[in-house]
Scaffold this active site. Structure first.
Site, PDB file in Angstrom:
ATOM      1  N   CYS A 132       0.834  -1.194   0.000  1.00 58.18           N
ATOM      2  CA  CYS A 132       0.000   0.000   0.000  1.00 58.18           C
ATOM      3  C   CYS A 132       0.873   1.250   0.000  1.00 58.18           C
ATOM      4  O   CYS A 132       1.371   1.666   1.046  1.00 58.18           O
ATOM      5  CB  CYS A 132      -0.911  -0.029   1.227  1.00 58.18           C
ATOM      6  SG  CYS A 132      -1.882   1.463   1.436  1.00 58.18           S
ATOM      7  N   CYS A 135      -0.253   4.098   2.171  1.00 53.93           N
ATOM      8  CA  CYS A 135      -0.043   3.906   3.616  1.00 53.93           C
ATOM      9  C   CYS A 135       1.402   4.169   3.992  1.00 53.93           C
ATOM     10  O   CYS A 135       1.689   4.805   4.992  1.00 53.93           O
ATOM     11  CB  CYS A 135      -0.358   2.469   4.030  1.00 53.93           C
ATOM     12  SG  CYS A 135      -1.967   1.913   3.560  1.00 53.93           S
ATOM     13  N   ASP A 136       2.312   3.623   3.204  1.00 55.63           N
ATOM     14  CA  ASP A 136       3.709   3.560   3.647  1.00 55.63           C
ATOM     15  C   ASP A 136       4.657   4.465   2.867  1.00 55.63           C
ATOM     16  O   ASP A 136       5.806   4.638   3.260  1.00 55.63           O
ATOM     17  CB  ASP A 136       4.209   2.114   3.547  1.00 55.63           C
ATOM     18  CG  ASP A 136       3.317   1.152   4.319  1.00 55.63           C
ATOM     19  OD1 ASP A 136       2.723   1.596   5.318  1.00 55.63           O
ATOM     20  OD2 ASP A 136       3.208  -0.006   3.925  1.00 55.63           O
TER      21      ASP A 136
END
Lengths: 255, 86
Positions: A132, A135-136
């Site tokens: 993701c 997300c990261d």
């Protein structure tokens, strides 16, 4: 053992929509979710193709649908369903923490990201592997990263990371991982999370539950909704549509 | 016991965890919960080797005893910290 008219496996958009419809039909319903409500969509920041909600985040949208289902009387619990068996009263649902009985089942288990191959995982060594980018990605500000995959998702992940990372390599699923990449972002498709239900319903060669637009599986009383069903278009609205169809058919089956 | 919640505003699963972490705090006042925005505290995220968020790190006497990445329901968060409700 707790009994319900319908048990829905999975609290993504398909499962939660099915819960809304089953509740409104006056039947008792339990939704069992193994991780977190919302499913894949919680990773999306800006949804622009959900009618009525322009630029809503996946997290916000799934919270709204969750509350709506709950408000209409659906029970939602977090338990990982390991097995479902046909019994004379309907179905026995065996989960990690508990067991339940249901008159009808709706499988709305969705799909998980396909994991990086063993060869590339070894290649990555101790470097973090992420599924993701939104997300990261920001953890690799100004650092070189690599995106694995050739589809649309990989393209989007690259575009997103290009604004953050110092360099974004792009490789395919069997290429070696560049030495200086500090993190590996993987977007090589999805696999339906149907592994526990291969004995319950027919799956196709890729693991999708075989069913047409009526959401009826090979087993009477078991219905399927959302991305884990064999179908052409996997979108939020088609997942929700499946939820409505599967719920209506399940209620019709119960009579 | 201490629970550190590494998050960022732009992270969807972190948004999902916000109400869960709040509920956890209410149910377990004996546990110190620290929510760390990784954009504001890059050094701390680096110190704890956070490579993916949301990331939950459990500390006992300052030592890390458990860690889990990704959104999870209250039940699982309580299991991670090793506490039960009620």
């Amino acid at each position: 053992m707790k009994k319900y008219d319908v048990i829905i496996v999975g609290a993504g958009i398909a499962g939660l929509t099915a819960a809304i419809y089953v509740s409104r039909a006056g039947k008792s319903v339990l939704v069992l979710e193994s991780t977190m409500q919302g499913g894949q969509i919680i990773n999306t920041i800006n949804i622009e193709n959900w009618p009525g909600d322009f630029k809503v985040s996946g997290a916000e949208l799934s919270q709204k649908i969750y509350k709506q289902a709950e408000g209409l009387g659906a029970e939602i619990d977090f338990d990982n369903v390991e097995k479902i068996e046909k019994i004379t009263e309907g179905f026995r649902v065996v989960a990690e923490d508990d067991e339940y009985i249901a008159g009808a089942i709706i499988l709305a288990v969705g799909a998980d990201p396909r994991k990086l191959s063993e060869k590339q995982t070894q290649d990555a060594g101790k470097r973090p592997i992420s599924y993701c980018a939104t997300c990261d990605g920001a953890l690799y500000k100004g650092k070189p990263v690599v995106v694995v995959g050739s589809g649309n998702t990989a393209k989007h992940e690259m575009e997103y990371l290009q604004n953050i990372a110092s360099k974004v390599y792009h490789i395919h699923h069997d290429d070696p991982i560049p030495e200086d990449a500090e993190a590996v972002f993987v977007a090589i498709g999805r696999v339906p999370a149907t592994g526990n239900f291969a004995d319950l319903v027919d799956l196709d060669e890729r693991g999708y539950v075989v069913a047409g637009e009526d959401c009826k599986t090979s087993t009477p009383g078991v219905f399927v909704a959302g991305d884990c069903r064999t179908k052409e278009i996997r979108q939020l609205v088609t997942a929700a549509a499946d939820g409505a169809v599967a719920a209506t058919e399940a209620c019709r089956y119960l009579g | 016991m201490e629970l550190i919640d590494f998050y960022a505003d732009w992270c969807g699963p972190c948004q999902m965890m916000k109400p869960v972490v709040e509920e956890f705090e209410k149910a377990h006042p004996e546990i110190t919960v620290k929510s760390i925005n990784i954009d504001d505290e890059e050094e701390l995220a680096e110190k704890y080797g956070v490579s993916s968020i949301p990331c939950f790190v459990v500390l006992k006497d300052g030592e890390e005893v458990a860690r889990e990445v990704g959104a999870m329901p209250l039940k699982k968060l309580e299991k991670l910290v090793g506490v039960k409700r009620g």
